[in-house]
Design a protein around this motif. Structure first.
Motif, PDB file in Angstrom:
ATOM      1  N   GLY A 272      -3.774  13.988   2.660  1.00  0.00           N
ATOM      2  CA  GLY A 272      -3.199  12.990   1.776  1.00  0.00           C
ATOM      3  C   GLY A 272      -4.268  12.437   0.853  1.00  0.00           C
ATOM      4  O   GLY A 272      -5.412  12.229   1.268  1.00  0.00           O
ATOM      5  N   ALA A 273      -3.907  12.207  -0.408  1.00  0.00           N
ATOM      6  CA  ALA A 273      -4.812  11.608  -1.390  1.00  0.00           C
ATOM      7  C   ALA A 273      -4.272  10.223  -1.734  1.00  0.00           C
ATOM      8  O   ALA A 273      -3.241  10.103  -2.401  1.00  0.00           O
ATOM      9  N   PHE A 274      -4.969   9.189  -1.261  1.00  0.00           N
ATOM     10  CA  PHE A 274      -4.515   7.806  -1.378  1.00  0.00           C
ATOM     11  C   PHE A 274      -5.234   7.114  -2.530  1.00  0.00           C
ATOM     12  O   PHE A 274      -6.461   7.219  -2.663  1.00  0.00           O
ATOM     13  N   ASP A 275      -4.471   6.379  -3.335  1.00  0.00           N
ATOM     14  CA  ASP A 275      -5.048   5.596  -4.425  1.00  0.00           C
ATOM     15  C   ASP A 275      -4.890   4.107  -4.149  1.00  0.00           C
ATOM     16  O   ASP A 275      -3.789   3.633  -3.829  1.00  0.00           O
ATOM     17  N   PHE A 276      -5.998   3.370  -4.299  1.00  0.00           N
ATOM     18  CA  PHE A 276      -6.026   1.943  -4.042  1.00  0.00           C
ATOM     19  C   PHE A 276      -6.717   1.223  -5.200  1.00  0.00           C
ATOM     20  O   PHE A 276      -7.552   1.799  -5.905  1.00  0.00           O
ATOM     21  N   GLY A 277      -6.394  -0.060  -5.347  1.00  0.00           N
ATOM     22  CA  GLY A 277      -7.139  -0.957  -6.216  1.00  0.00           C
ATOM     23  C   GLY A 277      -7.794  -2.031  -5.372  1.00  0.00           C
ATOM     24  O   GLY A 277      -7.187  -2.548  -4.431  1.00  0.00           O
ATOM     25  N   MET A 278      -9.053  -2.357  -5.691  1.00  0.00           N
ATOM     26  CA  MET A 278      -9.768  -3.412  -4.980  1.00  0.00           C
ATOM     27  C   MET A 278      -9.927  -4.599  -5.920  1.00  0.00           C
ATOM     28  O   MET A 278     -10.487  -4.455  -7.014  1.00  0.00           O
ATOM     29  N   ASP A 279      -9.423  -5.772  -5.506  1.00  0.00           N
ATOM     30  CA  ASP A 279      -9.495  -6.941  -6.384  1.00  0.00           C
ATOM     31  C   ASP A 279     -10.805  -7.697  -6.165  1.00  0.00           C
ATOM     32  O   ASP A 279     -11.672  -7.284  -5.365  1.00  0.00           O
ATOM     33  N   GLY A 280     -10.965  -8.820  -6.869  1.00  0.00           N
ATOM     34  CA  GLY A 280     -12.207  -9.579  -6.812  1.00  0.00           C
ATOM     35  C   GLY A 280     -12.507 -10.192  -5.459  1.00  0.00           C
ATOM     36  O   GLY A 280     -13.645 -10.580  -5.192  1.00  0.00           O
ATOM     37  N   ASP A 281     -11.518 -10.286  -4.594  1.00  0.00           N
ATOM     38  CA  ASP A 281     -11.711 -10.787  -3.231  1.00  0.00           C
ATOM     39  C   ASP A 281     -11.917  -9.667  -2.226  1.00  0.00           C
ATOM     40  O   ASP A 281     -11.832  -9.899  -1.006  1.00  0.00           O
ATOM     41  N   ASP A 282     -12.141  -8.449  -2.722  1.00  0.00           N
ATOM     42  CA  ASP A 282     -12.317  -7.257  -1.885  1.00  0.00           C
ATOM     43  C   ASP A 282     -11.058  -6.893  -1.097  1.00  0.00           C
ATOM     44  O   ASP A 282     -11.124  -6.175  -0.101  1.00  0.00           O
ATOM     45  N   ARG A 283      -9.921  -7.384  -1.540  1.00  0.00           N
ATOM     46  CA  ARG A 283      -8.667  -6.999  -0.917  1.00  0.00           C
ATOM     47  C   ARG A 283      -8.236  -5.656  -1.498  1.00  0.00           C
ATOM     48  O   ARG A 283      -8.266  -5.451  -2.723  1.00  0.00           O
ATOM     49  N   ILE A 284      -7.822  -4.757  -0.630  1.00  0.00           N
ATOM     50  CA  ILE A 284      -7.510  -3.386  -1.039  1.00  0.00           C
ATOM     51  C   ILE A 284      -5.999  -3.206  -1.053  1.00  0.00           C
ATOM     52  O   ILE A 284      -5.322  -3.387  -0.041  1.00  0.00           O
ATOM     53  N   TRP A 285      -5.476  -2.839  -2.228  1.00  0.00           N
ATOM     54  CA  TRP A 285      -4.031  -2.703  -2.436  1.00  0.00           C
ATOM     55  C   TRP A 285      -3.680  -1.227  -2.595  1.00  0.00           C
ATOM     56  O   TRP A 285      -4.266  -0.521  -3.417  1.00  0.00           O
ATOM     57  N   LEU A 286      -2.700  -0.781  -1.830  1.00  0.00           N
ATOM     58  CA  LEU A 286      -2.250   0.608  -1.961  1.00  0.00           C
ATOM     59  C   LEU A 286      -1.350   0.769  -3.178  1.00  0.00           C
ATOM     60  O   LEU A 286      -0.407   0.004  -3.371  1.00  0.00           O
ATOM     61  N   TYR A 287      -1.627   1.803  -3.980  1.00  0.00           N
ATOM     62  CA  TYR A 287      -0.744   2.179  -5.080  1.00  0.00           C
ATOM     63  C   TYR A 287       0.203   3.301  -4.654  1.00  0.00           C
ATOM     64  O   TYR A 287       1.411   3.218  -4.840  1.00  0.00           O
ATOM     65  N   GLU A 288      -0.376   4.369  -4.109  1.00  0.00           N
ATOM     66  CA  GLU A 288       0.448   5.517  -3.726  1.00  0.00           C
ATOM     67  C   GLU A 288      -0.375   6.474  -2.884  1.00  0.00           C
ATOM     68  O   GLU A 288      -1.611   6.362  -2.799  1.00  0.00           O
ATOM     69  N   CYS A 289       0.311   7.431  -2.271  1.00  0.00           N
ATOM     70  CA  CYS A 289      -0.340   8.547  -1.601  1.00  0.00           C
ATOM     71  C   CYS A 289       0.291   9.835  -2.107  1.00  0.00           C
ATOM     72  O   CYS A 289       1.500  10.042  -1.965  1.00  0.00           O
ATOM     73  N   ASN A 290      -0.523  10.681  -2.701  1.00  0.00           N
ATOM     74  CA  ASN A 290      -0.059  12.004  -3.117  1.00  0.00           C
ATOM     75  C   ASN A 290      -0.308  12.966  -1.954  1.00  0.00           C
ATOM     76  O   ASN A 290      -1.475  13.220  -1.613  1.00  0.00           O
ATOM     77  N   PRO A 291       0.737  13.498  -1.323  1.00  0.00           N
ATOM     78  CA  PRO A 291       0.519  14.374  -0.172  1.00  0.00           C
ATOM     79  C   PRO A 291      -0.090  15.722  -0.544  1.00  0.00           C
ATOM     80  O   PRO A 291      -0.452  16.498   0.342  1.00  0.00           O
ATOM     81  N   ASN A 292      -0.217  15.965  -1.847  1.00  0.00           N
ATOM     82  CA  ASN A 292      -0.756  17.245  -2.295  1.00  0.00           C
ATOM     83  C   ASN A 292      -1.677  17.030  -3.492  1.00  0.00           C
ATOM     84  O   ASN A 292      -1.641  17.768  -4.461  1.00  0.00           O
ATOM     85  N   GLY A 293      -2.509  15.987  -3.404  1.00  0.00           N
ATOM     86  CA  GLY A 293      -3.322  15.593  -4.551  1.00  0.00           C
ATOM     87  C   GLY A 293      -4.477  16.539  -4.830  1.00  0.00           C
ATOM     88  O   GLY A 293      -4.965  17.250  -3.944  1.00  0.00           O
ATOM     89  N   GLN A 294      -4.926  16.507  -6.074  1.00  0.00           N
ATOM     90  CA  GLN A 294      -6.071  17.299  -6.502  1.00  0.00           C
ATOM     91  C   GLN A 294      -7.368  16.636  -6.025  1.00  0.00           C
ATOM     92  O   GLN A 294      -7.413  15.428  -5.802  1.00  0.00           O
TER      93      GLN A 294
END
Length: 323
Positions: A272-294
């Motif tokens: 799985g290829a997971f994409d996250f954003g990390m905000d200024g408080d170091d909190r990690i937010w999930l955007y999506e998981c591509n099960p077949n990502g490059q």
């Protein structure tokens, strides 16, 4: 499984990620057969027998032949859509494509004893973003507030309440303009003036924008995780600016690693290829998981480490081997 049992790579010819893994398997002298279902029936011949012993038989391409009962592992990457022979009418062509999908597709998804990375049906189930987000929430990921709707009023209310908001396509779908040129629908911040009756024409995904200081891409391969901190994007969607980015391989935070393992288990995924954003408080937010990502676009040595992990999965049919 005998040492000579091949790895089957199900993908089109123009697939750099598959190429990198095939090169590594070739270096290890692991036999590999690449097969693209989009070449069926004109470029692939199949004779599969089924009885109390399961599937037996062969699939033959112009350059390779494979014993369907002797496949070590299957690397399911980016096959082209199923096709029909040229010259058929629309209904006949549609019928042939569907027969190919459920016939050849069913065979390739049922190879006895093969280890799949990932099984195509697990990929399919995990590609639906609403299912991704619902499963991710159950696994303990932090999810930005999200609206799925074809209601213009609901979209306007969501934007007013969560501004700034971004729009995301629900799937990477082929999209051509009038001249036949391929178009890409990127993640964009929503201008309320753009929320017109067009919202009612199909499903839309709106999500509160994360004010990220960095993005994370976590590529999970079995029990291994490769977390890359991505910085330097001059725009909202970093995928538009690969050459401008800085990539740093970092340790995966333990809590994040646990939720990723739980997510993979929930969908039955090996990769799985997971994409996250990390905000200024170091909190990690999930955007999506591509099960077949490059992953071949990463610089070395990051790409090389992921290639090694995928090749290990395929060579050893999912068994852990200490390196």
């Amino acid at each position: 499984m005998t040492p000579a049992a091949p790895v089957l790579v199900v993908s089109q010819v123009d697939d750099v990620t598959a190429d990198s893994v095939i090169e590594e398997l070739n270096r290890r002298q692991v036999p590999v057969v690449r097969l693209d279902p989009g070449d069926f029936p004109t470029g692939i011949t199949v004779a599969a027998r089924l009885d109390e012993n399961g599937i037996q038989g062969s699939a033959t391409t112009p350059s390779r032949a494979i014993d369907l009962s002797g496949v070590r592992s299957v690397y399911w990457r980016r096959p082209r859509p199923y096709t029909a022979p040229p010259g058929l009418g629309d209904q006949d062509a549609h019928w042939c494509r569907e027969e190919a999908r459920y016939g050849l597709g069913g065979i390739l998804a049922s190879l006895p004893g093969a280890h799949y990375v990932n099984h195509p049906w697990r990929n399919r189930n995990a590609e639906y973003k609403p299912a991704q987000l619902a499963t991710a929430a159950r696994c303990g990921f932090d999810i930005p507030p999200t609206l799925l709707t074809n209601d213009e009023t609901a979209a306007r209310e969501f934007v007013r309440h969560h501004d700034p908001v971004v729009y995301k396509p629900l799937r990477s779908t082929d999209y051509l303009n009038a001249e036949g040129q391929a178009l890409t629908v990127w993640v964009e911040e929503v201008d309320p003036a753009d929320l017109t009756a067009g919202v009612t024409q199909t499903m839309h995904l709106f999500q509160k924008r994360v004010r990220s200081v960095a993005d994370l891409r976590v590529t999970a391969v079995g029990d291994e995780m490769f977390t890359v901190r991505i910085e330097g994007s001059p725009g909202l969607d970093w995928r538009r600016h690969y050459d401008a980015l800085d990539y740093t391989l970092i340790d995966t935070p333990p809590r994040l690693a646990k939720t990723i393992r739980d997510y993979l288990k929930a969908f039955g995924l090996v990769f799985g290829a997971f994409d996250f954003g990390m905000d200024g408080d170091d909190r990690i937010w999930l955007y999506e998981c591509n099960p077949n990502g490059q992953f071949a676009w990463f610089p070395e040595p990051i790409t090389g480490r992921i290639v090694t992990a995928v090749a290990d999965q395929l060579q050893h049919a999912g068994e852990h081997r200490a390196r």
